[in-house]
Motif scaffolding. Structure first.
Motif, PDB file in Angstrom:
ATOM      1  N   ARG A 177      21.318  10.601 -35.623  1.00  0.00           N
ATOM      2  CA  ARG A 177      22.473  11.257 -34.998  1.00  0.00           C
ATOM      3  C   ARG A 177      23.071  12.283 -35.943  1.00  0.00           C
ATOM      4  N   HIS A 180      20.643  15.377 -36.161  1.00  0.00           N
ATOM      5  CA  HIS A 180      20.569  16.217 -34.965  1.00  0.00           C
ATOM      6  C   HIS A 180      21.908  16.868 -34.634  1.00  0.00           C
ATOM      7  N   THR A 181      22.999  16.125 -34.713  1.00  0.00           N
ATOM      8  CA  THR A 181      24.292  16.712 -34.357  1.00  0.00           C
ATOM      9  C   THR A 181      24.802  17.691 -35.413  1.00  0.00           C
ATOM     10  N   SER A 182      24.252  17.609 -36.624  1.00  0.00           N
ATOM     11  CA  SER A 182      24.650  18.553 -37.679  1.00  0.00           C
ATOM     12  C   SER A 182      23.782  19.810 -37.662  1.00  0.00           C
ATOM     13  N   ARG A 184      21.920  23.159 -35.843  1.00  0.00           N
ATOM     14  CA  ARG A 184      22.319  24.164 -34.865  1.00  0.00           C
ATOM     15  C   ARG A 184      21.245  25.250 -34.775  1.00  0.00           C
ATOM     16  N   PRO A 189      25.218  24.139 -31.271  1.00  0.00           N
ATOM     17  CA  PRO A 189      24.893  22.848 -31.887  1.00  0.00           C
ATOM     18  C   PRO A 189      23.936  22.025 -31.028  1.00  0.00           C
ATOM     19  N   SER A 191      22.854  18.145 -29.812  1.00  0.00           N
ATOM     20  CA  SER A 191      23.565  16.889 -29.563  1.00  0.00           C
ATOM     21  C   SER A 191      22.550  15.760 -29.444  1.00  0.00           C
ATOM     22  N   PHE A 192      23.036  14.543 -29.623  1.00  0.00           N
ATOM     23  CA  PHE A 192      22.145  13.370 -29.656  1.00  0.00           C
ATOM     24  C   PHE A 192      22.887  12.190 -29.047  1.00  0.00           C
ATOM     25  N   ASP A 193      22.296  11.557 -28.024  1.00  0.00           N
ATOM     26  CA  ASP A 193      23.015  10.495 -27.330  1.00  0.00           C
ATOM     27  C   ASP A 193      22.228   9.187 -27.210  1.00  0.00           C
ATOM     28  N   THR A 263      17.903  14.237 -27.126  1.00  0.00           N
ATOM     29  CA  THR A 263      18.400  15.385 -27.890  1.00  0.00           C
ATOM     30  C   THR A 263      18.568  16.579 -26.955  1.00  0.00           C
TER      31      THR A 263
END
Length: 349
Positions: A177, A180-182, A184, A189, A191-193, A263
């Motif tokens: 997380r 991936h979220t850091s 860009r 950016p 995102s990762f869920d 992602t």
């Protein structure tokens, strides 16, 4: 594109007007063999110094042969930056080996130093790798902080050790997380869920496969060698190794699908469809070919594996990708070369 959660798993609601753009990988084993053999020869005769230039040549070739929606990727790193990172890594490893020969105290002090600097080195390496990668002329970037790097690359792994592995899946999810979220693309950016529970399922699956493999091998060896414990100790690892190797391939496949299927980049989602049977077949035949050719098949094996992994990955485009890329180009021009200082260091892992 939006998502809802059901039973802890993310279920994406995909725009009916969206389309799927697959990654294409056009590299060939024969072309890469020529690059690989020259890189290997020059690395040997220069006592490893050329490995930095070898990495740049290899990555430039692979990036140039990776396509998405008609656009290409580029690798911009300079060999001297990579050489600097490898020199630092070499000093750390050399210091570690020498310290234990001097005294246990010096050895443990060196271990503490390596633990202390490794998160920072990994953080800088991530910045370097993304900043020196681009798609359609727009560079990627990494915005994570050093403080976060110490949390995710040092504190959480230590908690995993202290809990005898029980927190490893949690730590792994948090690390992915963070990565991936850091990240860009231009100013957009990622995102990762993926939920923590999905990582625990993957790890439990790996654990179950390994336990089953150990049980089967133990039964076979006990039946074959009766009470000959020496024979079982000798042949046990040899028989068990292929099972553990296959378990690792299964785990890698499950994780790649898990990570990339959760992602997104803005409104665009990634999709990974790797199959366990296919990846196992590729790696088994690659391994046999490498053994029978005394290593000369390595570049062909690399291309085969990379081609399958990339071409099983696609981007679900929601809207117009050309407008999205053009928008990022306009925004990135405003930040100029503010991240240029990221291009001077690479751990070269």
């Amino acid at each position: 594109m939006s998502s809802i959660h059901s039973g802890g798993a993310a279920v994406r609601q995909v725009d009916p007007e969206s389309r799927e753009e697959g990654f294409a990988f056009t590299a060939s084993g024969s072309e890469y063999f020529r690059i690989w053999i020259v890189n290997l020869f020059l690395s040997v005769v220069t006592l490893g110094i050329y490995t930095a230039w070898a990495k740049v040549r290899r990555n430039q070739y692979f990036y140039a042969n990776t396509r998405l929606a008609g656009g290409g990727f580029e690798y911009h790193a300079k060999p001297l930056a990579i050489l600097k990172g490898r020199a630092i890594a070499g000093l750390l490893i050399g210091g570690y080996s020498l310290a234990f020969k001097l005294s246990p105290v010096a050895g443990f002090a060196m271990v503490a130093l390596m633990w202390a600097v490794m998160p920072w080195l990994l953080w800088k390496s991530l910045q370097f790798a993304l900043y020196n990668s681009s798609y359609r002329g727009i560079r990627f970037g990494f915005g994570g902080t050093a403080k976060e790097a110490y949390l995710y690359f040092l504190v959480l792994p230590l908690l995993g050790v202290l809990t005898l592995g029980l927190l490893y899946p949690f730590a792994h999810q948090r690390v992915k997380r963070f990565q991936h979220t850091s990240s860009r693309f231009g100013n957009a950016p990622f995102s990762f869920d993926a939920a923590v529970g999905s990582f625990y399922k993957a790890y439990l699956g790996l654990f179950a496969v390994c336990v089953a493999a150990v049980a089967v091998v133990a039964i076979v060896l006990t039946t074959s060698f009766k009470a000959d414990w020496i024979a079982m100790v000798v042949f046990g690892p040899l028989v068990l190794y292929p099972f553990i190797l296959c378990a690792g391939w299964v785990f890698m496949t499950v994780l790649q699908n898990l990570v990339w299927n959760h992602t997104q980049l803005g409104d665009h989602a990634f999709r990974s469809t790797m199959r366990v049977t296919r990846i196992a077949g590729i790696y088994i035949t690659n391994l046999l070919a490498i053994i029978f050719t005394l290593g000369l098949f390595i570049p062909f094996a690399t291309v085969r594996a990379m081609k399958y992994r990339l071409e099983c990955t696609s981007l679900i485009v929601n809207g117009n990708l050309d407008d999205f890329v053009a928008g990022q180009q306009a925004q990135v021009s405003a930040i100029g070369d503010g991240a240029a200082d990221l291009a001077d260091f690479d751990l070269a892992l």
